[in-house]
Design a protein around this motif. Sequence first.
Motif, PDB file in Angstrom:
ATOM      1  N   LYS A  45      33.698  33.130  40.327  1.00 35.82           N
ATOM      2  CA  LYS A  45      33.535  33.571  39.201  1.00 35.82           C
ATOM      3  C   LYS A  45      34.473  34.105  38.367  1.00 35.82           C
ATOM      4  CE  LYS A  45      30.193  36.216  40.469  1.00 35.82           C
ATOM      5  NZ  LYS A  45      30.510  35.955  41.903  1.00 35.82           N
ATOM      6  N   SER A  46      35.517  35.057  39.051  1.00 37.50           N
ATOM      7  CA  SER A  46      36.537  35.737  38.568  1.00 37.50           C
ATOM      8  C   SER A  46      37.698  34.700  38.385  1.00 37.50           C
ATOM      9  CB  SER A  46      36.981  36.886  39.073  1.00 37.50           C
ATOM     10  OG  SER A  46      35.861  37.970  39.291  1.00 37.50           O
ATOM     11  N   THR A  47      37.816  33.984  39.313  1.00 33.73           N
ATOM     12  CA  THR A  47      39.113  33.150  39.007  1.00 33.73           C
ATOM     13  C   THR A  47      38.687  32.012  37.782  1.00 33.73           C
ATOM     14  OG1 THR A  47      39.461  32.957  41.509  1.00 33.73           O
ATOM     15  CG2 THR A  47      40.216  31.141  40.315  1.00 33.73           C
ATOM     16  N   LEU A  48      37.379  31.414  37.884  1.00 37.62           N
ATOM     17  CA  LEU A  48      37.117  30.811  36.774  1.00 37.62           C
ATOM     18  C   LEU A  48      36.981  31.425  35.315  1.00 37.62           C
ATOM     19  CD1 LEU A  48      36.069  27.822  35.616  1.00 37.62           C
ATOM     20  CD2 LEU A  48      33.737  28.647  36.416  1.00 37.62           C
ATOM     21  N   ALA A  49      36.838  32.626  35.269  1.00 37.82           N
ATOM     22  CA  ALA A  49      36.747  33.225  34.053  1.00 37.82           C
ATOM     23  C   ALA A  49      38.297  33.526  33.515  1.00 37.82           C
ATOM     24  CB  ALA A  49      36.053  34.700  34.255  1.00 37.82           C
ATOM     25  N   ASN A  50      39.098  33.757  34.564  1.00 39.88           N
ATOM     26  CA  ASN A  50      40.438  34.051  33.926  1.00 39.88           C
ATOM     27  C   ASN A  50      41.109  32.663  33.736  1.00 39.88           C
ATOM     28  OD1 ASN A  50      41.650  36.931  34.574  1.00 39.88           O
ATOM     29  ND2 ASN A  50      40.163  36.571  36.222  1.00 39.88           N
ATOM     30  N   ALA A  51      40.925  31.757  34.334  1.00 36.01           N
ATOM     31  CA  ALA A  51      41.513  30.275  34.181  1.00 36.01           C
ATOM     32  C   ALA A  51      41.148  30.064  32.719  1.00 36.01           C
ATOM     33  CB  ALA A  51      41.270  29.306  35.140  1.00 36.01           C
ATOM     34  N   LEU A  61      42.089  31.019  20.338  1.00 33.35           N
ATOM     35  CA  LEU A  61      40.894  31.684  20.278  1.00 33.35           C
ATOM     36  C   LEU A  61      41.153  33.079  20.667  1.00 33.35           C
ATOM     37  CD1 LEU A  61      38.656  28.642  21.562  1.00 33.35           C
ATOM     38  CD2 LEU A  61      39.022  29.375  19.191  1.00 33.35           C
ATOM     39  N   HIS A  62      40.214  33.822  20.181  1.00 30.53           N
ATOM     40  CA  HIS A  62      40.019  35.318  20.747  1.00 30.53           C
ATOM     41  C   HIS A  62      38.936  35.749  21.423  1.00 30.53           C
ATOM     42  CE1 HIS A  62      42.766  36.474  17.205  1.00 30.53           C
ATOM     43  NE2 HIS A  62      42.152  35.312  16.575  1.00 30.53           N
ATOM     44  N   THR A  63      39.633  36.049  22.891  1.00 32.24           N
ATOM     45  CA  THR A  63      38.528  36.099  24.000  1.00 32.24           C
ATOM     46  C   THR A  63      38.732  37.489  24.818  1.00 32.24           C
ATOM     47  OG1 THR A  63      40.253  35.300  25.563  1.00 32.24           O
ATOM     48  CG2 THR A  63      38.791  33.589  24.541  1.00 32.24           C
ATOM     49  N   PHE A  64      37.866  37.825  25.658  1.00 34.22           N
ATOM     50  CA  PHE A  64      37.717  38.872  26.655  1.00 34.22           C
ATOM     51  C   PHE A  64      36.939  38.458  27.761  1.00 34.22           C
ATOM     52  CE2 PHE A  64      37.390  43.136  28.287  1.00 34.22           C
ATOM     53  CZ  PHE A  64      38.872  43.555  28.246  1.00 34.22           C
ATOM     54  N   VAL A  65      37.686  39.079  29.026  1.00 32.67           N
ATOM     55  CA  VAL A  65      36.689  38.827  30.214  1.00 32.67           C
ATOM     56  C   VAL A  65      36.151  40.160  30.522  1.00 32.67           C
ATOM     57  CG1 VAL A  65      36.948  38.339  32.628  1.00 32.67           C
ATOM     58  CG2 VAL A  65      38.044  36.500  31.210  1.00 32.67           C
ATOM     59  N   LEU A  66      34.895  40.117  30.706  1.00 28.92           N
ATOM     60  CA  LEU A  66      34.387  41.361  31.353  1.00 28.92           C
ATOM     61  C   LEU A  66      34.079  41.079  32.936  1.00 28.92           C
ATOM     62  CD1 LEU A  66      31.925  42.568  28.664  1.00 28.92           C
ATOM     63  CD2 LEU A  66      33.877  43.592  29.327  1.00 28.92           C
ATOM     64  N   ASP A  67      34.855  41.482  33.635  1.00 26.74           N
ATOM     65  CA  ASP A  67      34.871  41.278  35.458  1.00 26.74           C
ATOM     66  C   ASP A  67      33.921  42.105  35.907  1.00 26.74           C
ATOM     67  OD1 ASP A  67      35.837  39.597  37.632  1.00 26.74           O
ATOM     68  OD2 ASP A  67      36.312  41.520  38.211  1.00 26.74           O
ATOM     69  N   ALA A 103      31.866  41.676  17.558  1.00 26.21           N
ATOM     70  CA  ALA A 103      33.348  42.023  16.889  1.00 26.21           C
ATOM     71  C   ALA A 103      34.025  40.486  16.348  1.00 26.21           C
ATOM     72  CB  ALA A 103      34.113  42.808  17.845  1.00 26.21           C
ATOM     73  N   GLY A 104      33.329  39.428  16.941  1.00 26.22           N
ATOM     74  CA  GLY A 104      33.596  37.928  16.754  1.00 26.22           C
ATOM     75  C   GLY A 104      34.321  37.507  17.917  1.00 26.22           C
ATOM     76  N   LEU A 105      34.419  38.040  19.050  1.00 26.42           N
ATOM     77  CA  LEU A 105      35.078  37.474  20.282  1.00 26.42           C
ATOM     78  C   LEU A 105      33.970  36.520  21.308  1.00 26.42           C
ATOM     79  CD1 LEU A 105      36.487  40.697  21.889  1.00 26.42           C
ATOM     80  CD2 LEU A 105      37.686  39.051  20.307  1.00 26.42           C
ATOM     81  N   ILE A 106      34.883  35.782  21.714  1.00 24.83           N
ATOM     82  CA  ILE A 106      34.263  34.938  23.113  1.00 24.83           C
ATOM     83  C   ILE A 106      34.428  35.720  24.025  1.00 24.83           C
ATOM     84  CG2 ILE A 106      34.434  32.674  24.368  1.00 24.83           C
ATOM     85  CD1 ILE A 106      35.430  31.207  21.626  1.00 24.83           C
ATOM     86  N   VAL A 107      33.199  36.076  24.312  1.00 25.99           N
ATOM     87  CA  VAL A 107      33.212  36.948  25.755  1.00 25.99           C
ATOM     88  C   VAL A 107      32.887  36.122  26.988  1.00 25.99           C
ATOM     89  CG1 VAL A 107      32.277  39.162  26.960  1.00 25.99           C
ATOM     90  CG2 VAL A 107      32.445  39.058  24.271  1.00 25.99           C
ATOM     91  N   ILE A 108      33.567  36.289  28.221  1.00 21.94           N
ATOM     92  CA  ILE A 108      33.357  35.611  29.457  1.00 21.94           C
ATOM     93  C   ILE A 108      33.039  36.660  30.646  1.00 21.94           C
ATOM     94  CG2 ILE A 108      34.404  34.111  31.077  1.00 21.94           C
ATOM     95  CD1 ILE A 108      36.351  33.358  29.090  1.00 21.94           C
TER      96      ILE A 108
END
Length: 201
Positions: A45-51, A61-67, A103-108
């Motif tokens: 999951k974390s590897t995929l989210a970061n990639a 695109l504006h993103t953020f990962v919540l691990d 806030a308009g982000l794509i959150v993973i």
Amino acid sequence: MNEAVSLSRHSIRPYPLLLSSEERAALKSQTPRCLWLTGLSGAGKSTLANALELQLNRQGLHTFVLDGDNLRAGLCRDLGMGAQCRRENIRRTAEVARLMVDAGLIVIVAAISPFRADREAARRLFADAEFIEVFVSTPFAVCAQRDPKGLYRAAREGRIKDFTGIDSPYEAPLQAECEIDTHALEMAEACLRLTALLLKK
């Protein structure tokens, strides 16, 4: 004490903000989403989210990962690993993800999130199509063999309790929007599938 708590909650009224979530998203020229990756420890999951975040970022695109581990090191560090604490962990994670989508982000989100009811509660925080559940369905045997943090071994030896897949259940999604097996699919292809899903949504 209970009366004081009740009065305190009664006095809380969400303040209406002048700037809408649509206006925040328009400034970023993107459609905000919460992509929720769920699966066993070691599923990828974390590897995929970061990639995926790296790929989306390169597309502007504006993103953020919540691990899950990162949140447990800070926001959720007061929580244990029992069922109730896990539910609270996912509740907090979902609330943060919702704020980031506003806030308009794509959150993973990359979190084991083992219980269906908790994931459904998270989904209900979002508008239709904002929440995309991705089942990272890498088989148990593969996850246990990878064992990147030595947790499966520790659980089998009895050194840790309530470990998902050993002595605590994992409830697989019944209707996830997408399923990714990182053992059968190359990471680049998995990212392409998720990117296409985001654009389609």
